[in-house]
Design a protein around this motif. Structure first.
Motif, PDB file in Angstrom:
ATOM      1  N   GLY A  96     -24.021 -21.355 -47.340  1.00 36.26           N
ATOM      2  CA  GLY A  96     -25.335 -21.652 -46.778  1.00 36.26           C
ATOM      3  C   GLY A  96     -25.351 -21.641 -45.252  1.00 36.26           C
ATOM      4  O   GLY A  96     -26.052 -22.432 -44.640  1.00 36.26           O
ATOM      5  N   GLY A  97     -24.560 -20.768 -44.645  1.00 35.61           N
ATOM      6  CA  GLY A  97     -24.523 -20.672 -43.191  1.00 35.61           C
ATOM      7  C   GLY A  97     -23.721 -21.758 -42.500  1.00 35.61           C
ATOM      8  O   GLY A  97     -23.669 -21.808 -41.282  1.00 35.61           O
ATOM      9  N   LYS A  98     -23.074 -22.623 -43.282  1.00 35.30           N
ATOM     10  CA  LYS A  98     -22.311 -23.726 -42.699  1.00 35.30           C
ATOM     11  C   LYS A  98     -20.834 -23.610 -43.106  1.00 35.30           C
ATOM     12  O   LYS A  98     -20.524 -23.300 -44.260  1.00 35.30           O
ATOM     13  N   ILE A  99     -19.945 -23.884 -42.161  1.00 34.58           N
ATOM     14  CA  ILE A  99     -18.518 -23.885 -42.467  1.00 34.58           C
ATOM     15  C   ILE A  99     -18.201 -25.170 -43.224  1.00 34.58           C
ATOM     16  O   ILE A  99     -18.474 -26.268 -42.740  1.00 34.58           O
ATOM     17  N   ILE A 100     -17.628 -25.004 -44.412  1.00 36.50           N
ATOM     18  CA  ILE A 100     -17.325 -26.182 -45.238  1.00 36.50           C
ATOM     19  C   ILE A 100     -15.828 -26.407 -45.421  1.00 36.50           C
ATOM     20  O   ILE A 100     -15.415 -27.414 -45.974  1.00 36.50           O
ATOM     21  N   GLY A 101     -15.015 -25.453 -44.948  1.00 30.78           N
ATOM     22  CA  GLY A 101     -13.581 -25.624 -45.105  1.00 30.78           C
ATOM     23  C   GLY A 101     -12.790 -24.510 -44.452  1.00 30.78           C
ATOM     24  O   GLY A 101     -13.350 -23.524 -43.972  1.00 30.78           O
ATOM     25  N   VAL A 102     -11.493 -24.708 -44.444  1.00 30.45           N
ATOM     26  CA  VAL A 102     -10.550 -23.733 -43.903  1.00 30.45           C
ATOM     27  C   VAL A 102      -9.452 -23.522 -44.942  1.00 30.45           C
ATOM     28  O   VAL A 102      -8.939 -24.486 -45.516  1.00 30.45           O
ATOM     29  N   VAL A 103      -9.122 -22.262 -45.195  1.00 32.28           N
ATOM     30  CA  VAL A 103      -8.000 -21.933 -46.069  1.00 32.28           C
ATOM     31  C   VAL A 103      -6.882 -21.427 -45.167  1.00 32.28           C
ATOM     32  O   VAL A 103      -7.089 -20.519 -44.372  1.00 32.28           O
ATOM     33  N   LEU A 104      -5.727 -22.043 -45.296  1.00 31.77           N
ATOM     34  CA  LEU A 104      -4.551 -21.627 -44.534  1.00 31.77           C
ATOM     35  C   LEU A 104      -3.641 -20.802 -45.428  1.00 31.77           C
ATOM     36  O   LEU A 104      -3.539 -21.057 -46.636  1.00 31.77           O
ATOM     37  N   LEU A 105      -2.976 -19.841 -44.838  1.00 26.14           N
ATOM     38  CA  LEU A 105      -2.057 -18.985 -45.580  1.00 26.14           C
ATOM     39  C   LEU A 105      -1.004 -19.821 -46.304  1.00 26.14           C
ATOM     40  O   LEU A 105      -0.615 -19.499 -47.423  1.00 26.14           O
ATOM     41  N   SER A 106      -0.573 -20.910 -45.679  1.00 27.29           N
ATOM     42  CA  SER A 106       0.438 -21.769 -46.313  1.00 27.29           C
ATOM     43  C   SER A 106      -0.073 -22.341 -47.638  1.00 27.29           C
ATOM     44  O   SER A 106       0.699 -22.489 -48.591  1.00 27.29           O
ATOM     45  N   GLU A 107      -1.378 -22.646 -47.726  1.00 35.21           N
ATOM     46  CA  GLU A 107      -1.950 -23.162 -48.981  1.00 35.21           C
ATOM     47  C   GLU A 107      -1.987 -22.074 -50.053  1.00 35.21           C
ATOM     48  O   GLU A 107      -1.710 -22.333 -51.219  1.00 35.21           O
ATOM     49  N   VAL A 108      -2.326 -20.867 -49.641  1.00 36.46           N
ATOM     50  CA  VAL A 108      -2.339 -19.737 -50.582  1.00 36.46           C
ATOM     51  C   VAL A 108      -0.924 -19.516 -51.112  1.00 36.46           C
ATOM     52  O   VAL A 108      -0.716 -19.348 -52.318  1.00 36.46           O
ATOM     53  N   TYR A 109       0.041 -19.541 -50.218  1.00 36.91           N
ATOM     54  CA  TYR A 109       1.441 -19.369 -50.611  1.00 36.91           C
ATOM     55  C   TYR A 109       1.871 -20.454 -51.601  1.00 36.91           C
ATOM     56  O   TYR A 109       2.508 -20.168 -52.617  1.00 36.91           O
ATOM     57  N   ARG A 110       1.510 -21.699 -51.314  1.00 37.58           N
ATOM     58  CA  ARG A 110       1.858 -22.799 -52.233  1.00 37.58           C
ATOM     59  C   ARG A 110       1.273 -22.568 -53.623  1.00 37.58           C
ATOM     60  O   ARG A 110       1.944 -22.780 -54.635  1.00 37.58           O
ATOM     61  N   GLU A 111       0.016 -22.155 -53.667  1.00 45.51           N
ATOM     62  CA  GLU A 111      -0.632 -21.899 -54.957  1.00 45.51           C
ATOM     63  C   GLU A 111       0.063 -20.768 -55.713  1.00 45.51           C
ATOM     64  O   GLU A 111       0.332 -20.881 -56.904  1.00 45.51           O
ATOM     65  N   LEU A 112       0.340 -19.679 -55.012  1.00 44.11           N
ATOM     66  CA  LEU A 112       0.990 -18.534 -55.644  1.00 44.11           C
ATOM     67  C   LEU A 112       2.377 -18.887 -56.163  1.00 44.11           C
ATOM     68  O   LEU A 112       2.727 -18.574 -57.294  1.00 44.11           O
ATOM     69  N   THR A 113       3.154 -19.530 -55.332  1.00 42.69           N
ATOM     70  CA  THR A 113       4.533 -19.808 -55.714  1.00 42.69           C
ATOM     71  C   THR A 113       4.637 -20.946 -56.714  1.00 42.69           C
ATOM     72  O   THR A 113       5.588 -20.972 -57.502  1.00 42.69           O
ATOM     73  N   ARG A 114       3.680 -21.858 -56.718  1.00 43.43           N
ATOM     74  CA  ARG A 114       3.703 -22.955 -57.707  1.00 43.43           C
ATOM     75  C   ARG A 114       3.687 -22.375 -59.111  1.00 43.43           C
ATOM     76  O   ARG A 114       4.488 -22.748 -59.973  1.00 43.43           O
ATOM     77  N   ASP A 115       2.791 -21.442 -59.348  1.00 45.89           N
ATOM     78  CA  ASP A 115       2.693 -20.846 -60.670  1.00 45.89           C
ATOM     79  C   ASP A 115       3.879 -19.904 -60.963  1.00 45.89           C
ATOM     80  O   ASP A 115       4.349 -19.830 -62.085  1.00 45.89           O
ATOM     81  N   LEU A 116       4.352 -19.183 -59.964  1.00 40.06           N
ATOM     82  CA  LEU A 116       5.493 -18.288 -60.151  1.00 40.06           C
ATOM     83  C   LEU A 116       6.754 -19.058 -60.495  1.00 40.06           C
ATOM     84  O   LEU A 116       7.487 -18.702 -61.404  1.00 40.06           O
ATOM     85  N   VAL A 117       7.013 -20.108 -59.744  1.00 37.06           N
ATOM     86  CA  VAL A 117       8.240 -20.896 -59.940  1.00 37.06           C
ATOM     87  C   VAL A 117       8.226 -21.595 -61.286  1.00 37.06           C
ATOM     88  O   VAL A 117       9.243 -21.692 -61.969  1.00 37.06           O
ATOM     89  N   SER A 118       7.061 -22.064 -61.711  1.00 32.29           N
ATOM     90  CA  SER A 118       6.987 -22.777 -62.989  1.00 32.29           C
ATOM     91  C   SER A 118       7.235 -21.863 -64.192  1.00 32.29           C
ATOM     92  O   SER A 118       7.546 -22.329 -65.266  1.00 32.29           O
ATOM     93  N   GLN A 119       7.115 -20.552 -63.992  1.00 34.33           N
ATOM     94  CA  GLN A 119       7.336 -19.597 -65.089  1.00 34.33           C
ATOM     95  C   GLN A 119       8.824 -19.345 -65.326  1.00 34.33           C
ATOM     96  O   GLN A 119       9.189 -18.838 -66.372  1.00 34.33           O
ATOM     97  N   PHE A 120       9.662 -19.636 -64.363  1.00 34.39           N
ATOM     98  CA  PHE A 120      11.087 -19.299 -64.493  1.00 34.39           C
ATOM     99  C   PHE A 120      11.937 -20.509 -64.663  1.00 34.39           C
ATOM    100  O   PHE A 120      11.961 -21.487 -64.225  1.00 34.39           O
TER     101      PHE A 120
END
Length: 161
Positions: A137-161
């Motif tokens: 709605g034209g307003k900044i509501i948050g910031v996504v940092l690459l470190s958070e994306v990495y945590r999300e990706l690797t959390r699921d990857l690591v749990s599979q092995f």
């Protein structure tokens, strides 16, 4: 499960802002304070006088501003008798007295809260940034940092092995 993740799942709702009329010194102070609470944060959102997004200042913005001032100093050269401490102090003083305006990055990576993980990854890759702003709605509501994306990706990857 990973592909169901959205920008809002990874965004930080608490983020640092600064007014566009601030000095570069104030921007440096605010980013340093923000990094005490969140060491992986590297960006401050810059708002105009109406509170709307103007752009961001990042750690790279700050480092470039300092570098530009140091490189402009005529007393600094690769000669052995240069007084680096004095020249750096002078360059730092000059740098910090500048306004923030010339250092605002206006090419900002913007996500919608509902953007899926694949879109988030694509934005990070295309913009070559370690952050993206989430806007609704034209307003900044948050910031996504690459470190958070990495945590999300690797959390699921690591749990599979």
């Amino acid at each position: 499960m990973l592909l169901r993740k959205r920008a809002w799942d990874m965004m930080r709702e608490e983020f640092t802002t600064i007014d566009e009329s601030a000095s570069l010194a104030e921007g440096i102070r605010i980013l340093r304070e923000s990094m005490k609470k969140s060491p992986d944060n590297s960006v401050v959102v810059v708002l105009n006088k109406n509170g709307a997004l103007r752009g961001v200042i990042s750690i790279w913005t700050m480092l470039k501003a300092v570098e530009d001032q140091v490189l402009r100093d005529e007393e600094l050269s690769l000669i052995e008798d240069a007084d680096w401490d004095r020249a750096f102090k002078r360059a730092g003083t000059a740098c910090c007295s500048e306004t923030l305006d010339a250092h605002i990055e206006e090419d900002v990576a913007i996500l919608k809260p509902t953007d899926p993980m694949l879109v988030v990854l694509e934005i990070f890759r295309k913009k070559k940034r370690s952050w993206a702003l989430v806007q609704e709605g034209g307003k900044i509501i948050g910031v996504v940092l690459l470190s958070e994306v990495y945590r999300e990706l690797t959390r699921d990857l690591v749990s599979q092995f």
